[in-house]
Scaffold this motif. Structure first.
Motif, PDB file in Angstrom:
ATOM      1  N   ARG A  85       8.482   8.737  46.926  1.00 16.48           N
ATOM      2  CA  ARG A  85       8.225  10.164  46.714  1.00 16.48           C
ATOM      3  C   ARG A  85       6.898  10.428  46.007  1.00 16.48           C
ATOM      4  O   ARG A  85       6.363  11.531  46.094  1.00 16.48           O
ATOM      5  CB  ARG A  85       9.394  10.791  45.964  1.00 16.48           C
ATOM      6  N   GLU A 106       9.171  14.609  55.242  1.00 12.40           N
ATOM      7  CA  GLU A 106       9.413  13.292  54.675  1.00 12.40           C
ATOM      8  C   GLU A 106       9.779  12.304  55.776  1.00 12.40           C
ATOM      9  O   GLU A 106      10.583  12.621  56.652  1.00 12.40           O
ATOM     10  CB  GLU A 106      10.540  13.352  53.644  1.00 12.40           C
ATOM     11  N   CYS A 108      11.786   9.730  57.535  1.00 10.60           N
ATOM     12  CA  CYS A 108      13.190   9.346  57.407  1.00 10.60           C
ATOM     13  C   CYS A 108      13.401   7.921  57.902  1.00 10.60           C
ATOM     14  O   CYS A 108      12.787   7.484  58.873  1.00 10.60           O
ATOM     15  CB  CYS A 108      14.072  10.297  58.201  1.00 10.60           C
ATOM     16  N   ASP A 109      14.274   7.201  57.245  1.00 12.33           N
ATOM     17  CA  ASP A 109      14.656   5.859  57.651  1.00 12.33           C
ATOM     18  C   ASP A 109      16.174   5.759  57.519  1.00 12.33           C
ATOM     19  O   ASP A 109      16.708   5.775  56.413  1.00 12.33           O
ATOM     20  CB  ASP A 109      13.979   4.812  56.763  1.00 12.33           C
ATOM     21  N   THR A 110      16.860   5.672  58.640  1.00 12.54           N
ATOM     22  CA  THR A 110      18.324   5.670  58.613  1.00 12.54           C
ATOM     23  C   THR A 110      18.876   4.447  57.879  1.00 12.54           C
ATOM     24  O   THR A 110      19.994   4.482  57.357  1.00 12.54           O
ATOM     25  CB  THR A 110      18.884   5.689  60.046  1.00 12.54           C
ATOM     26  N   PRO A 113      18.329   5.530  53.568  1.00 15.36           N
ATOM     27  CA  PRO A 113      18.370   6.990  53.424  1.00 15.36           C
ATOM     28  C   PRO A 113      17.938   7.489  52.048  1.00 15.36           C
ATOM     29  O   PRO A 113      17.599   8.656  51.907  1.00 15.36           O
ATOM     30  CB  PRO A 113      19.848   7.319  53.695  1.00 15.36           C
ATOM     31  N   ASP A 114      17.945   6.600  51.056  1.00 16.12           N
ATOM     32  CA  ASP A 114      17.564   7.018  49.704  1.00 16.12           C
ATOM     33  C   ASP A 114      16.075   6.862  49.441  1.00 16.12           C
ATOM     34  O   ASP A 114      15.599   7.214  48.361  1.00 16.12           O
ATOM     35  CB  ASP A 114      18.342   6.209  48.665  1.00 16.12           C
ATOM     36  N   LEU A 116      11.792   7.015  50.955  1.00 22.58           N
ATOM     37  CA  LEU A 116      10.794   7.424  51.934  1.00 22.58           C
ATOM     38  C   LEU A 116       9.959   6.192  52.240  1.00 22.58           C
ATOM     39  O   LEU A 116       9.326   5.637  51.351  1.00 22.58           O
ATOM     40  CB  LEU A 116       9.910   8.549  51.372  1.00 22.58           C
TER      41      LEU A 116
END
Length: 221
Positions: A85, A106, A108-110, A113-114, A116
């Motif tokens: 972040r 932002e 996203c990465d599955t 998820p927490d 960036l």
């Protein structure tokens, strides 16, 4: 050379206007070797925002004429600091010079998820401004050691940031090896600065697929 004193005491509206402002804000709070306090809470790395303030003050005083460009350098740890972040905050800060309401999508990465997760190179194209970043290794520019750093170029009056940073003949050195392991650069697909999507559900962004190739995709809003 003019010494202007502490960055916290410089008023961008009062100093001589310049075309380019370069800075490598303190990295101690971003580096994986440091305490990782982050760009907001870290007492050293938060000086980044003093440079952004100076840029905004100078542009306001010159009717958005100066500076035209800014160049920022920092450690690769900036990508992962504060779960990614902090680099998001860096991008928004540069874009806010031209658009105070900017909101950068932002990545996203599955699988994470927490966090960036940022690619090592990418570009944002806004309304007559652009920001591009890239990781370079100083060993390919005459320094006898591996020293990877993020370099970011902001063009506040046009869409030339990507051309400056990615076009092979605009830089000296071994472009085939300058990036990690000589791999192609694949940019983050960052959406239009308002978060909108382009045709076919694709984010409205400029995508740089590799050195020397033409830009693909649609320009951001």
């Amino acid at each position: 050379m003019k010494h202007l004193g502490s960055v916290t005491e410089i008023n961008g509206a009062e100093i001589e206007p310049v075309d380019v402002i370069t800075f490598g804000s303190p990295c101690q709070d971003l580096s994986v070797a440091g305490n990782r306090a982050g760009i907001h809470s870290g007492e050293r790395s938060n000086l980044f925002f003093e440079a952004i303030r100076i840029i905004k003050e100078m542009r306001e005083a010159t009717n958005d004429k100066y500076p035209r460009y800014a160049v920022w350098e920092n450690v690769p740890g900036a990508f992962s600091s504060n779960k990614g972040r902090d680099f998001h905050a860096v991008l928004e800060a540069f874009c806010s010079v031209c658009d105070s309401t900017v909101s950068i999508p932002e990545p996203c990465d599955t699988k994470r998820p927490d966090k960036l997760v940022w690619n090592k190179a990418g570009e944002i194209v806004g309304d007559n401004y652009s920001v591009a970043w890239r990781t370079l290794d100083a060993q390919y520019w005459g320094v006898p050691q591996r020293r990877k750093r993020i370099y970011l170029v902001a063009d506040f009056t046009g869409r030339c940031a990507g051309e400056i940073l990615f076009k092979p003949d605009s830089l000296r050195g071994d472009m085939s090896q300058g990036n990690e392991a000589g791999q192609e650069v694949t940019a983050d697909v960052v959406g239009g600065v308002d978060g909108s999507s382009g045709n076919g559900g694709q984010l409205a962004a400029t995508v740089i697929s590799s050195y020397g190739t033409k830009w693909n995709g649609n320009a951001g809003a």
